[in-house]
Design a protein around this motif. Structure first.
Motif: not given
Length: 190
Positions: A98-123
């Motif tokens: 998980l990592s995040g960055k505060w950013d401003k684009m076109d005059g609006k503020e955003y939180l940019l989030v990077n992460l790894t999401c892993q699903l492991d399952g049995l069907r």
């Protein structure tokens, strides 16, 4: 002479306007809140929720609390082209890096989030054969990063109610829906 002063003043104002200030990329306030993944499936029908705390300080540093591995499971039956089918799915969702960055684009503020999401399952899939269930298959599967990162959450939306990023994937049996929600509140200094 007045013309030179005017041109120099204009040039300096353009330089100042184009110069990106360090403060423009910082929130200037502390925030806390939750980033939540809601994972739902249509067949078999189930829902699983993973939440993690997020803190953003006034200088723009973003800190996530590592969420635990979260289980999902569901079992459903339905008629598909005159065949009675039963499916059971079970597995786990793990979120890391998980990592995040505060950013401003076109005059609006955003939180940019990077992460790894892993699903492991049995069907497991069964078909009804007049008197009993016959197993058709048992398949393990993995799904990594169902949504592209970085995800962009608009800060104004997160403060008013929620900022949302989402998407869905379809397979042979149903639809997987992934809905990420960010909710923030300013930290009040008592």
């Amino acid at each position: 002479m007045a013309r030179i002063i005017l041109l120099v003043s204009l040039f300096l104002s353009l330089l100042t306007a184009c110069d990106k200030k360090e403060d423009d990329m910082n929130p200037g306030k502390d925030y806390t809140g939750l980033l939540t993944l809601e994972y739902t499936r249509t067949f078999p029908t189930f829902q699983s929720v993973v939440s993690m705390q997020v803190d953003i300080n006034s200088s723009g540093t973003v800190v996530f609390k590592q969420p635990p591995v979260t289980a999902f499971n569901g079992e459903s039956e339905k008629m598909i082209e005159n065949d009675r089918i039963r499916i059971r799915e079970e597995g786990s969702i793990s979120i890391s890096m998980l990592s995040g960055k505060w950013d401003k684009m076109d005059g609006k503020e955003y939180l940019l989030v990077n992460l790894t999401c892993q699903l492991d399952g049995l069907r497991n899939v069964w078909e009804w054969d007049e008197y009993r269930w016959i197993q058709l298959s048992e398949v393990s599967y993995s799904l990594e990063n169902p949504l592209a990162c970085p995800m962009s959450f608009r800060i104004d939306n997160a403060l008013m109610s929620e900022a949302v990023c989402g998407g869905s994937l379809t397979d042979n049996w149903g639809i997987n829906c992934f809905r990420w929600r960010l909710v923030l509140v300013p930290v009040s200094l008592n």
